[in-house]
Design a protein around this motif. Structure first.
Motif, short mmCIF file in Angstrom:
data_model
loop_
_atom_site.label_atom_id
_atom_site.label_comp_id
_atom_site.label_asym_id
_atom_site.label_seq_id
_atom_site.Cartn_x
_atom_site.Cartn_y
_atom_site.Cartn_z
N ALA A 1 0.82 -1.21 0.00
CA ALA A 1 0.00 0.00 0.00
C ALA A 1 0.85 1.26 0.00
N SER A 2 1.90 1.26 0.82
CA SER A 2 2.78 2.43 0.90
C SER A 2 3.53 2.66 -0.41
N ASP A 3 4.11 1.59 -0.97
CA ASP A 3 4.85 1.73 -2.22
C ASP A 3 3.94 2.16 -3.36
N LEU A 4 2.76 1.54 -3.44
CA LEU A 4 1.83 1.87 -4.50
C LEU A 4 1.40 3.33 -4.42
N ALA A 5 1.05 3.78 -3.21
CA ALA A 5 0.63 5.17 -3.04
C ALA A 5 1.77 6.13 -3.35
N GLY A 6 2.96 5.78 -2.92
CA GLY A 6 4.11 6.64 -3.20
C GLY A 6 4.40 6.76 -4.69
N ASN A 7 4.36 5.64 -5.39
CA ASN A 7 4.61 5.66 -6.83
C ASN A 7 3.54 6.44 -7.57
N LEU A 8 2.29 6.27 -7.17
CA LEU A 8 1.21 7.03 -7.79
C LEU A 8 1.34 8.52 -7.50
N ALA A 9 1.78 8.84 -6.29
CA ALA A 9 2.00 10.25 -5.94
C ALA A 9 3.10 10.84 -6.80
N VAL B 1 -6.58 8.80 -2.18
CA VAL B 1 -7.76 8.94 -1.33
C VAL B 1 -7.87 7.71 -0.44
N ALA B 2 -8.05 7.91 0.86
CA ALA B 2 -8.22 6.80 1.80
C ALA B 2 -9.01 7.31 2.99
N GLY B 3 -9.17 6.45 4.00
CA GLY B 3 -10.04 6.79 5.12
C GLY B 3 -9.35 7.10 6.43
N GLY B 4 -8.01 7.15 6.43
CA GLY B 4 -7.29 7.52 7.64
C GLY B 4 -7.22 6.44 8.70
N ALA B 5 -7.66 5.22 8.39
CA ALA B 5 -7.73 4.16 9.39
C ALA B 5 -6.38 3.48 9.57
N PHE B 6 -6.32 2.59 10.57
CA PHE B 6 -5.14 1.75 10.76
C PHE B 6 -4.95 0.85 9.54
N GLY B 7 -3.77 0.30 9.42
CA GLY B 7 -3.52 -0.69 8.38
C GLY B 7 -3.28 -0.09 7.01
N ILE B 8 -4.00 -0.63 6.02
CA ILE B 8 -3.79 -0.28 4.62
C ILE B 8 -3.96 1.22 4.38
N GLU B 9 -5.03 1.82 4.93
CA GLU B 9 -5.29 3.23 4.65
C GLU B 9 -4.20 4.13 5.21
N GLY B 10 -3.80 3.89 6.46
CA GLY B 10 -2.73 4.70 7.04
C GLY B 10 -1.44 4.57 6.25
N ALA C 1 -1.17 3.92 3.07
CA ALA C 1 -1.32 4.64 1.81
C ALA C 1 -1.11 6.14 2.00
N HIS C 2 -1.73 6.71 3.04
CA HIS C 2 -1.53 8.14 3.31
C HIS C 2 -0.05 8.45 3.53
N ARG C 3 0.59 7.64 4.35
CA ARG C 3 2.01 7.89 4.66
C ARG C 3 2.89 7.72 3.43
N GLY C 4 2.57 6.75 2.60
CA GLY C 4 3.35 6.55 1.39
C GLY C 4 3.28 7.75 0.47
N ALA C 5 2.10 8.34 0.34
CA ALA C 5 1.95 9.53 -0.50
C ALA C 5 2.68 10.73 0.10
N LEU C 6 2.53 10.92 1.40
CA LEU C 6 3.17 12.06 2.06
C LEU C 6 4.68 11.96 2.02
N ALA C 7 5.21 10.74 2.14
CA ALA C 7 6.66 10.55 2.13
C ALA C 7 7.29 10.97 0.81
#
Length: 335
Positions: A144-152, A159-168, A170-176
């Motif tokens: 999830a983190s790598d995918l979000a980062g690459n897409l970013a 877009v995600a829901g801020g929850a634990f696990g996959i969503e968190g 994804a958010h962190r991967g994009a922000l990084a």
């Protein structure tokens, strides 16, 4: 004493107040709102006038359902919320994400926002929803983190829901990667949930966008989490599920996306992992395309189901369902 409808000043405030009265995804309220607008919807809640295209008995049930939530102080609460720097979007606004209109009577009455609403003005193909298991594995979190980062890196908004696990993850991967991300919350944008993600959500509010159909101060609930799934699906051109159980909310989000003719992607995982059962089922049943690289998501975004199959737009307010698979007759074997 003035009625609630008489206290509001215009469509925006009427919709803000409406979000304090009716729960999200209330199709009866959405139907009335689509017919007469926010101010008149509030007026019809408080009087006994005929409701357009609604039988008298149905109108009575609708009013009785909402009556306990009518409060003379709602208009003042709306004004106070605006004074705290919390923004709102309604369909008449330029920043309103038009993809939400595909929900028909299930569209949100208003969006409460904190942050860069410009992230919602881009075409659907520039936003990707990533959601999945809260109790994710290290494998799922990394994907999830790598995918979000690459897409970013490709300037897609995550877009995600801020929850634990996959969503968190994804958010962190994009922000990084210095990318943009939107958190769609099941409570007020001023209420960090989960509380352990307060720092993450605060950062998203500062450099990205927090959005909710619930008013400030509203607490999350199971019903509100369920309702949020349709927004996660409608806001993006593609929804990707890296990990999810068969009965998880992420599977409902995938079903919403499929019904809206959006692309759906699922990441294969170990056959021995329960968190891979959801993605595998989506792939087997043809709801999702297999995603193993970022380019797989890009293909879905640039030539998704609507383009490839020449499918029309969904019927407004179409029902979204996820059919749970029948349990196997005999214990299965791992490969």
């Amino acid at each position: 004493m003035a009625s609630i409808a008489e206290q509001v000043t215009g469509e925006r405030m009427a919709r803000m107040v409406l979000s304090m009265i009716a729960e999200p995804d209330d199709q009866a309220t959405g139907h009335v709102l689509a017919q007469v607008g926010g101010v008149e919807t509030l007026a019809l809640m408080e009087n006994n006038e005929p409701v357009p295209e609604m039988a008298r008995a149905e109108a009575m049930v609708w009013r009785e359902h909402l009556a306990p939530h009518l409060d003379q102080g709602l208009a003042a609460r709306a004004v106070e919320a605006e004074g705290r720097g919390i923004g709102t979007l309604i369909p008449a606004d330029r920043e309103w994400p038009t993809g939400l209109n595909d929900l028909g009577v299930r569209a949100p009455y208003v969006l409460w926002t904190r942050g860069a609403t410009s992230l919602l003005t881009s075409p659907l193909r520039e936003r990707v929803t990533v959601t999945g298991a809260r109790a994710a594995t290290d494998y799922g979190m990394e994907v999830a983190s790598d995918l979000a980062g690459n897409l970013a890196d490709d300037e897609r908004v995550i877009v995600a829901g801020g929850a634990f696990g996959i969503e968190g993850a994804a958010h962190r991967g994009a922000l990084a990667r210095g990318g943009h991300t939107v958190a769609v919350l099941a409570g007020g944008v001023d209420r960090a949930y989960p509380s352990a993600h307060r720092e993450l959500l605060e950062r998203i509010g500062d450099v990205g966008l927090l959005v909710s159909e619930l008013p400030p101060g509203a607490a999350p609930s199971r019903q509100r989490f369920v309702a949020r799934g349709r927004l996660l699906a409608a806001l993006s051109g593609v929804t990707v599920i890296p990990e999810a159980g068969l009965r998880s909310g992420a599977m409902r989000t995938a079903a919403h996306a499929h019904a809206l003719r959006r692309g759906v992607g699922a990441v294969p995982g170990p056959v021995t992992s329960v968190t891979s059962e959801g993605p595998h089922d989506l792939i087997k049943r043809g709801i999702a395309s297999m995603v193993t690289t970022t380019s797989d998501v890009t293909v879905l975004l640039d030539s998704g189901p609507a383009a490839r199959r020449n499918l029309g737009r969904p019927e407004p307010g179409a029902e979204f369902t996820y059919r749970r698979p029948s349990p196997p007759q005999e214990p299965g074997r791992a490969l």
